[in-house]
Write an enzyme that holds these catalytic residues in place. Structure first.
Site, PDB file in Angstrom:
ATOM      1  N   LYS A  22      55.669  29.859  38.679  1.00 19.51           N
ATOM      2  CA  LYS A  22      55.708  31.420  39.160  1.00 19.51           C
ATOM      3  C   LYS A  22      54.971  32.023  39.726  1.00 19.51           C
ATOM      4  O   LYS A  22      54.994  32.024  41.404  1.00 19.51           O
ATOM      5  CB  LYS A  22      55.956  32.598  37.599  1.00 19.51           C
ATOM      6  CG  LYS A  22      55.873  34.070  38.710  1.00 19.51           C
ATOM      7  CD  LYS A  22      55.290  34.647  37.544  1.00 19.51           C
ATOM      8  CE  LYS A  22      53.766  35.486  37.358  1.00 19.51           C
ATOM      9  NZ  LYS A  22      53.348  36.180  37.841  1.00 19.51           N
ATOM     10  N   ASN A  23      53.374  31.301  39.674  1.00 18.53           N
ATOM     11  CA  ASN A  23      52.996  31.531  40.688  1.00 18.53           C
ATOM     12  C   ASN A  23      52.359  30.571  42.428  1.00 18.53           C
ATOM     13  O   ASN A  23      51.675  30.805  43.402  1.00 18.53           O
ATOM     14  CB  ASN A  23      51.007  31.874  40.675  1.00 18.53           C
ATOM     15  CG  ASN A  23      51.264  33.679  39.563  1.00 18.53           C
ATOM     16  OD1 ASN A  23      52.437  33.250  39.997  1.00 18.53           O
ATOM     17  ND2 ASN A  23      50.049  33.112  38.700  1.00 18.53           N
ATOM     18  N   CYS A 121      47.538  48.347  39.105  1.00 14.91           N
ATOM     19  CA  CYS A 121      48.748  47.318  37.992  1.00 14.91           C
ATOM     20  C   CYS A 121      47.224  47.578  36.914  1.00 14.91           C
ATOM     21  O   CYS A 121      46.622  47.920  37.077  1.00 14.91           O
ATOM     22  CB  CYS A 121      47.967  46.529  38.980  1.00 14.91           C
ATOM     23  SG  CYS A 121      47.988  44.401  37.525  1.00 14.91           S
ATOM     24  N   ARG A 126      43.168  45.538  41.613  1.00 22.13           N
ATOM     25  CA  ARG A 126      43.685  44.292  41.963  1.00 22.13           C
ATOM     26  C   ARG A 126      43.431  45.044  44.530  1.00 22.13           C
ATOM     27  O   ARG A 126      45.055  45.781  44.405  1.00 22.13           O
ATOM     28  CB  ARG A 126      44.558  44.314  41.843  1.00 22.13           C
ATOM     29  CG  ARG A 126      44.546  43.995  40.616  1.00 22.13           C
ATOM     30  CD  ARG A 126      46.576  43.267  40.221  1.00 22.13           C
ATOM     31  NE  ARG A 126      46.147  42.151  40.532  1.00 22.13           N
ATOM     32  CZ  ARG A 126      47.407  40.994  39.705  1.00 22.13           C
ATOM     33  NH1 ARG A 126      48.219  41.179  39.152  1.00 22.13           N
ATOM     34  NH2 ARG A 126      47.012  39.475  40.218  1.00 22.13           N
ATOM     35  N   ASP A 311      45.231  33.477  33.422  1.00 23.88           N
ATOM     36  CA  ASP A 311      46.335  34.548  33.025  1.00 23.88           C
ATOM     37  C   ASP A 311      46.429  33.064  31.916  1.00 23.88           C
ATOM     38  O   ASP A 311      47.540  33.329  30.860  1.00 23.88           O
ATOM     39  CB  ASP A 311      47.153  33.453  34.080  1.00 23.88           C
ATOM     40  CG  ASP A 311      47.366  34.289  34.904  1.00 23.88           C
ATOM     41  OD1 ASP A 311      46.500  35.366  34.973  1.00 23.88           O
ATOM     42  OD2 ASP A 311      47.509  33.611  36.601  1.00 23.88           O
ATOM     43  N   ARG A 403      59.785  37.714  33.281  1.00 20.89           N
ATOM     44  CA  ARG A 403      58.434  38.483  34.864  1.00 20.89           C
ATOM     45  C   ARG A 403      58.106  36.363  35.201  1.00 20.89           C
ATOM     46  O   ARG A 403      58.049  36.261  35.435  1.00 20.89           O
ATOM     47  CB  ARG A 403      57.837  39.427  34.857  1.00 20.89           C
ATOM     48  CG  ARG A 403      58.390  40.942  35.213  1.00 20.89           C
ATOM     49  CD  ARG A 403      56.515  41.283  35.545  1.00 20.89           C
ATOM     50  NE  ARG A 403      55.767  41.396  36.756  1.00 20.89           N
ATOM     51  CZ  ARG A 403      54.805  41.052  37.109  1.00 20.89           C
ATOM     52  NH1 ARG A 403      53.588  41.659  36.061  1.00 20.89           N
ATOM     53  NH2 ARG A 403      54.038  40.271  37.424  1.00 20.89           N
TER      54      ARG A 403
HETATM   55  N1  EPU Z   1      39.741  41.248  45.121  1.00 18.68           N
HETATM   56  C1  EPU Z   1      39.560  41.984  46.032  1.00 18.68           C
HETATM   57  N2  EPU Z   1      39.974  41.781  46.701  1.00 18.68           N
HETATM   58  C2  EPU Z   1      40.926  41.229  47.826  1.00 18.68           C
HETATM   59  C3  EPU Z   1      41.287  40.516  46.415  1.00 18.68           C
HETATM   60  C4  EPU Z   1      40.857  40.620  45.416  1.00 18.68           C
HETATM   61  O1  EPU Z   1      38.516  42.542  45.055  1.00 18.68           O
HETATM   62  O2  EPU Z   1      41.398  41.710  48.816  1.00 18.68           O
HETATM   63  C5  EPU Z   1      39.455  40.782  43.678  1.00 18.68           C
HETATM   64  C6  EPU Z   1      40.173  41.311  42.492  1.00 18.68           C
HETATM   65  O3  EPU Z   1      40.031  42.599  42.250  1.00 18.68           O
HETATM   66  C7  EPU Z   1      40.034  39.890  41.557  1.00 18.68           C
HETATM   67  C8  EPU Z   1      39.551  38.509  42.663  1.00 18.68           C
HETATM   68  O4  EPU Z   1      39.307  39.342  43.712  1.00 18.68           O
HETATM   69  O5  EPU Z   1      39.117  40.595  40.355  1.00 18.68           O
HETATM   70  C9  EPU Z   1      40.608  37.494  42.128  1.00 18.68           C
HETATM   71  O6  EPU Z   1      41.742  37.819  42.327  1.00 18.68           O
HETATM   72  P1  EPU Z   1      42.740  37.400  42.867  1.00 18.68           P
HETATM   73  O7  EPU Z   1      42.965  38.114  44.810  1.00 18.68           O
HETATM   74  O8  EPU Z   1      42.750  35.624  42.772  1.00 18.68           O
HETATM   75  O9  EPU Z   1      44.299  37.451  42.702  1.00 18.68           O
HETATM   76  P2  EPU Z   1      45.929  37.753  42.319  1.00 18.68           P
HETATM   77  O10 EPU Z   1      45.775  36.856  43.725  1.00 18.68           O
HETATM   78  O11 EPU Z   1      46.543  39.225  42.709  1.00 18.68           O
HETATM   79  C10 EPU Z   1      46.506  35.720  41.280  1.00 18.68           C
HETATM   80  C11 EPU Z   1      47.773  35.883  40.187  1.00 18.68           C
HETATM   81  C12 EPU Z   1      47.526  36.181  39.355  1.00 18.68           C
HETATM   82  C13 EPU Z   1      46.016  35.674  38.610  1.00 18.68           C
HETATM   83  C14 EPU Z   1      45.105  35.578  39.832  1.00 18.68           C
HETATM   84  C15 EPU Z   1      43.346  34.869  39.473  1.00 18.68           C
HETATM   85  C16 EPU Z   1      49.509  35.221  41.653  1.00 18.68           C
HETATM   86  C17 EPU Z   1      50.875  36.234  42.206  1.00 18.68           C
HETATM   87  N3  EPU Z   1      48.637  36.170  40.857  1.00 18.68           N
HETATM   88  O12 EPU Z   1      46.752  37.334  41.338  1.00 18.68           O
HETATM   89  O13 EPU Z   1      48.255  36.153  37.826  1.00 18.68           O
HETATM   90  O14 EPU Z   1      45.581  36.546  37.435  1.00 18.68           O
HETATM   91  O15 EPU Z   1      45.668  35.334  40.684  1.00 18.68           O
HETATM   92  O16 EPU Z   1      43.990  33.837  38.759  1.00 18.68           O
HETATM   93  O17 EPU Z   1      49.390  34.044  42.113  1.00 18.68           O
HETATM   94  C18 EPU Z   1      49.576  36.792  36.752  1.00 18.68           C
HETATM   95  O18 EPU Z   1      50.451  35.689  36.957  1.00 18.68           O
HETATM   96  O19 EPU Z   1      49.329  36.682  35.483  1.00 18.68           O
HETATM   97  C19 EPU Z   1      48.586  37.137  37.700  1.00 18.68           C
HETATM   98  C20 EPU Z   1      48.091  37.746  37.420  1.00 18.68           C
END
Ligand code: EPU
Length: 441
Positions: A22-23, A121, A126, A311, A403
């Site tokens: 998915k990701n 979320c 997030r 995850d 999802r």
């Molecule tokens: N963060 C910030 N600012 C930003 C972006 C992130 O502070 O602009 C912080 C977040 O709050 C968090 C950390 O950075 O504490 C890491 O977040 P990240 O941005 O890596 O998460 P994401 O890209 O929103 C993806 C996956 C998530 C998975 C996380 C961590 C996708 C679509 N989603 O989310 O997947 O938990 O990386 O590995 O790729 C799931 O599939 O169940 C899921 C939640």
């Protein structure tokens, strides 16, 4: 709303085909915005999140066609020939945060993007501040208006050096997709190195992008003036892989996971080995075998890849609930990712939360119960827990599972689990004392 009904107690045995990730699929779909030619994605999982993003892309003007009946045969074509409408409204983006991944590609393609802020979320606040800072570093002017991000450039994006202050998966993906069409060279430091980012970079390279350092925290991108279409196969889902390996572990069973690779879950397999599981590579994937006696307690801390995946945190907690001894599970990525704890407790688990650590004292067995969770991974951890109890468990809010887990009940059912989806509007009575599933099983 659909529910999943489970009567556990069986050792799982059989084969499960792992779906495309998915990701990985979500950012790959967004790369279609970067070219006027068709992008064909093979091994695309048929998941609610994929279709939600498909609707966002259709709204932007991408022609989308889905094909294939069986897992592994699903594919889709995304053709953004143009014209592109560079605006993603709240009604679409709020359904799934990953829709925010259209921002970088839209800006690179049209020089303007208006995308709704995704909002909070269940697992944490997030923020997307780093996505915006990265695009600003490439010369975008960003304003926030009425809950929308408006990003624009005068004469296109310009390559620059940007260091991610926090490792972010979709942040890295958004900026990478923007940088491939920027003028000059971009150097991205402290990038996330999740396999899904490597998959994205490989697909972009197949489309004509120039990227060095793939798989490392430093990506160097030399912008090109245009990309072409390609056919690309989505990598196997490592979270689904880890989840079904754990299903074998928690039931003391043996399951061959097909179409995936043990190398995708290095830290998870180590943790599961410490709990007493064994793994054996096969020509098509690997066999995951649970211990003949009880699982052993474990200590894990979530971290960006290659650390233990957040995850998979909820799932390994289900195993810890029935393991011998006391386990410690620490969550460092999301501030609110223990929502499965009260539900596992309703099934008889002994869990105490101290700060961001869960202390789990293993119990002999869990009880069946009606349960629900507020996110995808929490929901599947309840499914794993339910597989251990010979009583009936009803998992509510199945839309979370839809999802991210393609045909969950069919995959587990094929390995001997007594599991059934109860469709919305069905007359099934939760208080029934005779179990139609048991009779059928
Ligand atoms: N963060 C910030 N600012 C930003 C972006 C992130 O502070 O602009 C912080 C977040 O709050 C968090 C950390 O950075 O504490 C890491 O977040 P990240 O941005 O890596 O998460 P994401 O890209 O929103 C993806 C996956 C998530 C998975 C996380 C961590 C996708 C679509 N989603 O989310 O997947 O938990 O990386 O590995 O790729 C799931 O599939 O169940 C899921 C939640």
């Amino acid at each position: 709303m659909d529910k999943i009904k489970i009567i556990g107690g069986q050792s799982l045995s059989g084969k499960i085909r792992i779906s495309g990730a998915k990701n990985a699929a979500l950012p790959l779909m967004c790369t279609s915005l970067l070219t006027k030619e068709p992008l064909v994605l093979k091994n695309l999982p048929q998941l609610a999140d994929v279709f939600t993003l498909g609707s966002v892309l259709s709204h932007l003007g991408v022609k989308t066609t889905y094909e294939g009946q069986a897992i592994g045969e699903h594919q889709a074509t995304f053709h953004a020939q143009g014209p592109i409408l560079p605006e993603a409204p709240y009604d679409l983006v709020r359904k799934m945060r990953a829709s925010f991944l259209v921002l970088g590609p839209l800006l690179a393609r049209t020089g303007y993007a208006k995308v709704s802020l995704p909002g909070g979320c269940a697992i944490g606040s997030r923020p997307v501040d780093i996505h915006l800072k990265g695009l600003e570093a490439l010369g975008a002017k960003i304003t926030l208006e009425d809950g929308y991000v408006i990003a624009q450039t005068q004469n296109g994006l310009v390559g620059a050096e940007f260091s991610f202050p926090v490792v972010t998966v979709t942040g890295t993906e958004n900026i990478l997709m923007a940088a491939v069409l920027a003028q000059g060279t971009t150097r991205l430091l402290n990038c996330a190195v999740e396999p899904e980012i490597t998959d994205l970079a490989h697909c972009l390279q197949a489309m004509g992008a120039k990227i060095e350092g793939v798989g490392t925290p430093i990506l160097t991108i030399t912008g090109v003036s245009s990309l072409h279409g390609t056919t690309y196969s989505v990598l196997p889902d490592r979270i689904e892989t880890g989840t079904y390996a754990m299903a074998a572990g928690i039931t003391g069973g043996e399951v061959e996971l097909i179409g995936t690779d043990l190398a995708l879950i290095p830290t998870t397999s180590q943790a599961l080995e410490a709990m007493g599981m064994t793994f054996k590579k096969t020509a098509q994937g690997f066999i995951a075998t649970g211990p003949s006696h009880k699982l052993k307690a474990v200590e894990v801390t979530t971290d960006p890849y290659p650390g233990f995946a957040t995850d998979l945190q909820a799932q390994i907690m289900a195993l810890a609930c029935v393991a011998e001894g006391t386990s410690l599970i620490t969550e460092t990525i999301w501030e609110n990712r223990f929502m499965h704890v009260p539900e596992l407790a309703r099934m008889g688990a002994d869990i105490t939360i101290k700060g961001n650590t869960a202390i789990i004292k293993g119990v002999n067995s869990l009880k069946g119960a009606p349960v629900m969770a507020t996110d995808l991974r929490a929901s599947v951890s309840l499914v794993l827990a339910a597989l251990t109890s010979s009583e009936e468990t009803i998992v509510n809010r199945v839309y979370h599972l839809d999802r991210g887990y393609e045909e969950l009940e069919n995959k587990l059912g094929a390995c001997g689990a007594i599991i059934e989806r109860v469709r919305e509007g069905s007359t099934y009575d939760i208080s029934t004392t005779t179990h139609p599933l048991k009779a059928a099983g």
